[in-house]
Motif scaffolding. Structure first.
Motif, PDB file in Angstrom:
ATOM      1  N   THR A  16       0.871  -1.179   0.000  1.00  0.00           N
ATOM      2  CA  THR A  16       0.000   0.000   0.000  1.00  0.00           C
ATOM      3  C   THR A  16       0.912   1.233   0.000  1.00  0.00           C
ATOM      4  O   THR A  16       2.135   1.108   0.111  1.00  0.00           O
ATOM      5  N   GLU A  17       0.338   2.417  -0.092  1.00  0.00           N
ATOM      6  CA  GLU A  17       1.135   3.647  -0.234  1.00  0.00           C
ATOM      7  C   GLU A  17       2.129   3.815   0.901  1.00  0.00           C
ATOM      8  O   GLU A  17       1.757   3.838   2.069  1.00  0.00           O
ATOM      9  N   ALA A  18       3.407   3.940   0.520  1.00  0.00           N
ATOM     10  CA  ALA A  18       4.475   4.009   1.518  1.00  0.00           C
ATOM     11  C   ALA A  18       5.365   5.208   1.225  1.00  0.00           C
ATOM     12  O   ALA A  18       5.552   5.593   0.074  1.00  0.00           O
ATOM     13  N   VAL A  19       5.920   5.789   2.282  1.00  0.00           N
ATOM     14  CA  VAL A  19       6.920   6.838   2.066  1.00  0.00           C
ATOM     15  C   VAL A  19       8.314   6.230   1.977  1.00  0.00           C
ATOM     16  O   VAL A  19       9.246   6.842   1.471  1.00  0.00           O
ATOM     17  N   ARG A  20       8.422   4.981   2.470  1.00  0.00           N
ATOM     18  CA  ARG A  20       9.736   4.353   2.470  1.00  0.00           C
ATOM     19  C   ARG A  20       9.571   2.844   2.533  1.00  0.00           C
ATOM     20  O   ARG A  20       8.776   2.337   3.323  1.00  0.00           O
TER      21      ARG A  20
END
Ligand SMILES: [Zn+2]
Ligand SMILES: [Zn+2]
Length: 343
Positions: free
Chosen positions: A275-279
């Motif tokens: 799912t949407e991740a920053v890292r």
């Protein structure tokens, strides 16, 4: 050739693998827990009330599977103080029909559930001793006796890494214990997990609530729905799910989800979709890690791949962080095993 680190087939089921009901010191009944967790998208709860092994198979339905277990605690034998160390571990029965409790000690929770518990007739209660050899022997015995053994909340327990290294026999440790976290402890044990792996333990990691539900849903101290384990199994059946636990077909999370994780021997890379991740991080516990970070502040990534290029790397594991700072953690995969499976 693709080697699936999380299995390609089957379905992910959301699980809370550590919980307390009114059968010990929790505030929700087993039925209330089922209802409230189902409403939050969970399919599995391991009921792990303190000291007493009870079965809850009647709660099973098409969309819900109860796992049967209990939690043992062994504390330093000293007058009570805020510095007392303790060791807690959960035992989850691998077999749905298992009823006998072999390892037990005198407890108010056993007395209170005397009509329901099936204590081994030929076994005396144990005398608890806070000693790593004694505790390891219990973990080992439980494991051989058909239980999945998880070591719990080391931060809350005031146990150091050196103390943890002396425990042998667990299948998994809690990388997140949400109840400990909401009561003010930094109960995220990612570094300790690496240290345990380096000390030679071949163990998995789970995330769990350890909920007691003293505070209502929505309250900042509500200890439900913050740490969960996504188990990928062929079907929502007791044996299939406990086999998935033994096989490591799961990851731990506070929020982010991992949809796919596989190694491709053609490009020598591990591929991950989330799912949407920053890292998204691949850690080895040594100096040669790798991370994919979103290009710009506010942006996210949902897939990446990492080359397995360091020849002397023992293992890799993956951490996914979302915008809120919540993380998901895979367990460690031995690089030699990944490579061998890809040949
Ligand atoms: Zn505990
Ligand atoms: Zn607990």
């Amino acid at each position: 050739m693709k080697v699936y680190l999380l299995p390609q087939n089957g379905k992910f089921y959301k699980a809370n693998l550590h919980s307390h009901s009114t059968l010990s010191d929790g505030k929700w009944t087993i039925e209330e827990m089922k209802e409230k967790y189902k409403a939050q998208g969970y399919s599995i709860i391991a009921y792990t009330d303190h000291h007493v092994f009870l079965t809850h198979n009647d709660l099973a339905d098409e969309d819900f599977l109860p796992l049967n277990g209990y939690e043992i605690d062994i504390s330093e034998d000293k007058p009570w103080s805020r510095y007392i160390k303790t060791c807690h571990f959960c035992l989850i029965a691998l077999d749905r029909d298992r009823t006998v409790q072999n390892i037990y000690h005198n407890s108010v929770y056993i007395d209170r559930n005397a009509d329901k518990v099936d204590l081994a007739k030929d076994r005396a209660p144990i005398t608890r001793r806070y000693d790593p050899e004694f505790i390891s022997a219990l973990m080992q015995e439980a494991r051989e006796d058909g239980f999945f053994v998880t070591y719990n909340h080391p931060v809350w327990s005031l146990e150091s890494a050196e103390e943890c290294f002396r425990y042998h026999g667990m299948h998994a440790m809690e990388i997140v214990n949400y109840s400990s976290y909401v009561t003010g402890h930094e109960e995220r044990n990612s570094n300790l997990y690496d240290a345990m792996l380096h000390s030679g333990e071949d163990i998995y990691c789970i995330a769990a609530d350890d909920n007691h539900d003293v505070y209502p849903i929505g309250h900042p101290k509500c200890d439900s729905f913050g740490g969960f384990t996504m188990i990928k199994a062929e079907k929502l059946e007791y044996g299939a799910v406990t086999q998935a636990l033994l096989d490591g077909h799961f990851y731990a999370s506070e929020g982010p989800e991992i949809h796919e994780l596989y190694y491709d021997s053609d490009d020598n890379r591990v591929h991950i979709k989330t799912t949407e991740a920053v890292r998204i991080l691949m850690t080895t516990g040594n100096r040669y890690n790798n991370a994919k970070t979103a290009e710009r502040k506010g942006e996210t990534v949902t897939e990446t791949s990492f080359k397995l290029e360091q020849p002397d790397t023992d293992y890799v594991r993956f951490i996914v962080r979302d915008r809120e700072g919540k993380e998901a953690y895979t367990h460690a995969y031995r690089v030699s095993e990944i490579r061998a499976a890809g040949k």
